[in-house]
Design a protein around this motif. Structure first.
Motif, mmCIF file in Angstrom:
data_model
loop_
_atom_site.group_PDB
_atom_site.id
_atom_site.type_symbol
_atom_site.label_atom_id
_atom_site.label_comp_id
_atom_site.label_asym_id
_atom_site.label_seq_id
_atom_site.Cartn_x
_atom_site.Cartn_y
_atom_site.Cartn_z
ATOM 1 N N PHE A 253 0.808 -1.222 0.000
ATOM 2 C CA PHE A 253 0.000 0.000 0.000
ATOM 3 C C PHE A 253 0.844 1.276 0.000
ATOM 4 C CE2 PHE A 253 -3.111 -3.095 1.104
ATOM 5 C CZ PHE A 253 -4.349 -2.565 0.801
ATOM 6 N N GLU A 254 2.140 1.163 0.271
ATOM 7 C CA GLU A 254 2.994 2.343 0.329
ATOM 8 C C GLU A 254 3.032 3.068 -1.010
ATOM 9 O OE1 GLU A 254 5.945 5.100 1.711
ATOM 10 O OE2 GLU A 254 4.306 3.956 2.561
ATOM 11 N N GLY A 255 2.806 4.378 -0.984
ATOM 12 C CA GLY A 255 2.829 5.173 -2.201
ATOM 13 C C GLY A 255 1.636 4.988 -3.105
ATOM 14 N N ARG A 256 0.563 4.375 -2.595
ATOM 15 C CA ARG A 256 -0.641 4.131 -3.401
ATOM 16 C C ARG A 256 -1.870 4.701 -2.705
ATOM 17 N NH1 ARG A 256 -0.840 -0.104 -6.885
ATOM 18 N NH2 ARG A 256 -2.889 0.797 -7.351
ATOM 19 N N PRO A 257 -2.019 6.022 -2.656
ATOM 20 C CA PRO A 257 -3.196 6.609 -2.004
ATOM 21 C C PRO A 257 -4.500 6.201 -2.667
ATOM 22 C CG PRO A 257 -1.983 8.265 -3.264
ATOM 23 C CD PRO A 257 -1.123 7.048 -3.212
ATOM 24 N N ASP A 258 -4.433 5.744 -3.938
ATOM 25 C CA ASP A 258 -5.649 5.310 -4.625
ATOM 26 C C ASP A 258 -6.225 4.037 -4.018
ATOM 27 O OD1 ASP A 258 -3.112 4.278 -5.864
ATOM 28 O OD2 ASP A 258 -4.535 2.965 -6.910
ATOM 29 N N LEU A 259 -5.418 3.339 -3.198
ATOM 30 C CA LEU A 259 -5.890 2.107 -2.566
ATOM 31 C C LEU A 259 -6.641 2.382 -1.264
ATOM 32 C CD1 LEU A 259 -2.780 -0.208 -3.092
ATOM 33 C CD2 LEU A 259 -4.922 -0.177 -4.401
ATOM 34 N N LEU A 260 -6.763 3.678 -0.895
ATOM 35 C CA LEU A 260 -7.482 4.059 0.311
ATOM 36 C C LEU A 260 -8.648 4.972 -0.035
ATOM 37 C CD1 LEU A 260 -4.513 4.879 2.726
ATOM 38 C CD2 LEU A 260 -5.787 2.743 2.554
ATOM 39 N N LYS A 261 -9.638 4.997 0.840
ATOM 40 C CA LYS A 261 -10.772 5.890 0.666
ATOM 41 C C LYS A 261 -10.337 7.328 0.944
ATOM 42 C CE LYS A 261 -14.397 2.568 1.926
ATOM 43 N NZ LYS A 261 -15.516 2.282 2.874
ATOM 44 N N ARG A 262 -11.285 8.246 0.810
ATOM 45 C CA ARG A 262 -10.969 9.666 1.003
ATOM 46 C C ARG A 262 -10.577 9.970 2.444
ATOM 47 N NH1 ARG A 262 -15.560 13.375 -1.547
ATOM 48 N NH2 ARG A 262 -14.046 14.932 -0.860
ATOM 49 N N ASP A 263 -10.946 9.082 3.398
ATOM 50 C CA ASP A 263 -10.556 9.328 4.783
ATOM 51 C C ASP A 263 -9.085 9.028 5.027
ATOM 52 O OD1 ASP A 263 -10.427 6.578 4.775
ATOM 53 O OD2 ASP A 263 -11.965 6.264 6.293
ATOM 54 N N GLY A 264 -8.411 8.409 4.058
ATOM 55 C CA GLY A 264 -6.990 8.140 4.182
ATOM 56 C C GLY A 264 -6.648 6.997 5.108
ATOM 57 N N LEU A 265 -7.652 6.244 5.566
ATOM 58 C CA LEU A 265 -7.423 5.142 6.501
ATOM 59 C C LEU A 265 -7.946 3.805 5.983
ATOM 60 C CD1 LEU A 265 -8.231 6.652 10.028
ATOM 61 C CD2 LEU A 265 -6.003 6.014 9.127
ATOM 62 N N HIS A 266 -9.203 3.804 5.555
ATOM 63 C CA HIS A 266 -9.844 2.557 5.154
ATOM 64 C C HIS A 266 -9.577 2.258 3.680
ATOM 65 C CE1 HIS A 266 -12.093 3.764 8.760
ATOM 66 N NE2 HIS A 266 -12.203 2.466 8.977
ATOM 67 N N PRO A 267 -9.447 0.986 3.337
ATOM 68 C CA PRO A 267 -9.140 0.628 1.947
ATOM 69 C C PRO A 267 -10.310 0.900 1.007
ATOM 70 C CG PRO A 267 -9.587 -1.355 3.228
ATOM 71 C CD PRO A 267 -9.546 -0.214 4.206
ATOM 72 N N SER A 268 -9.995 1.358 -0.198
ATOM 73 C CA SER A 268 -11.002 1.497 -1.258
ATOM 74 C C SER A 268 -11.326 0.100 -1.764
ATOM 75 C CB SER A 268 -10.444 2.364 -2.382
ATOM 76 O OG SER A 268 -9.298 1.731 -2.961
ATOM 77 N N TRP A 269 -12.198 0.015 -2.765
ATOM 78 C CA TRP A 269 -12.532 -1.309 -3.290
ATOM 79 C C TRP A 269 -11.303 -1.985 -3.884
ATOM 80 C CZ3 TRP A 269 -16.430 -3.654 -1.495
ATOM 81 C CH2 TRP A 269 -17.606 -2.955 -1.171
ATOM 82 N N ASP A 270 -10.440 -1.214 -4.543
ATOM 83 C CA ASP A 270 -9.192 -1.786 -5.055
ATOM 84 C C ASP A 270 -8.295 -2.205 -3.891
ATOM 85 O OD1 ASP A 270 -9.942 -1.459 -7.681
ATOM 86 O OD2 ASP A 270 -8.905 0.455 -7.939
#
Length: 288
Positions: A253-270
């Protein structure tokens, strides 16, 4: 001689400010510190609201069951044999407003009986994944894998939940624990480490294979990022020394903010998809 203020840059918003001294960890302006404090307060309130919502659903369910029992006990019309359909009980009772019988399906649930809906034919062959809201949507394509999500949970909460299962002599083929994000907000690193050690030792009494799923990166400010990074480093070493498999999600997950939701904590669907693959790979390759 009076101190002369110097121009410093905030490590979070990168705005200039005047300060008389700067610590070795860098300078954070009052505004950014307040934003972090309020954000943590919001997350805490959201967790409380979720718990209260779940409690209210349980209370309504119990009240419905009690109402149905009272009607059955006092009605002049005897209750017919209930039809047991999985987790639903159909109760036939007399209605005062109509002249016909009504069928009221009541779902029976108990949030204090963890994993009560889990398959029990061969529980020792089941793998358990347990953690906070990070694992909420995790889907592992492996047979007999149970995913238990406890929103807002810290290591001590996971331990309490496992304790309930341990009292019933419940065993699992493998146990995966994902916790830590909520713990680091307490800013008590040593207590967090002790709680993680305790929950892992308890898990070892319930399974021959214990796996710890490391924290995801977080984009909620430098402090939580630093604390999670430090926890991940400690976990990678401690798990190796204590015969516990470790999943280094940080690298994924390092360097991949797209893998997190807008809250910056919980994972997005990807992010959920990637986390699920990490967990599945570890479950399939862990030594039993």
């Amino acid at each position: 001689m009076a101190s002369i203020p110097i121009v410093v840059t905030c490590t979070s918003c990168h705005m200039f400010s005047l300060a008389f001294s700067v610590s070795g960890e860098g300078f954070t302006c009052d505004k950014c510190r307040e934003v972090v404090r309020l954000t943590e307060k919001i997350l805490e309130l959201e967790s409380r609201i979720q718990s209260l919502f779940e409690d209210s659903k349980s209370v309504r369910t119990v009240e419905n069951i009690l109402d149905a029992s009272n009607v059955s006990a006092h009605s002049s019309v005897p209750v017919e044999n209930p039809l047991q359909l999985g987790n639903f009980v159909t109760v036939r009772r007399h209605s005062r407003r109509t002249k016909h019988h009504s069928t009221v399906p009541i779902k029976v649930s108990n949030r204090f009986a963890p994993l009560s809906d889990a398959p029990t034919e061969k529980p020792a062959e089941s793998a358990l994944v347990i953690g906070g809201s990070i694992v909420r949507n995790v889907n592992i394509e492996a047979p007999a894998t149970i995913v238990k999500c406890l929103p807002g949970a810290r290591a001590s909460d996971i331990k309490s939940n496992l304790n309930v299962l341990a009292k019933t002599n419940r065993k699992f083929s493998k146990i995966v624990i994902h916790v830590g994000t909520n713990d680091v907000r307490l800013r008590q690193s040593e207590i967090t480490k002790d709680n993680i050690k305790e929950v892992c030792e308890l898990a070892k009494t319930m399974s021959d294979t214990v796996i710890f799923s490391g924290p995801l990166t977080a984009y909620r400010g430098d402090e939580i990022y630093s604390r999670l990074s430090s926890l991940n480093g400690w976990l990678s070493e401690w798990c190796l020394q204590n015969n516990i498999d470790f999943i280094n999600n940080w690298k994924s997950f390092e360097g991949r903010p797209d893998l997190l939701k807008r809250d910056g904590l919980h994972p997005s669907w990807d992010g959920v998809s990637l986390l699920s693959r990490n967990l599945a790979h570890s479950l399939n390759n862990a030594k039993v």
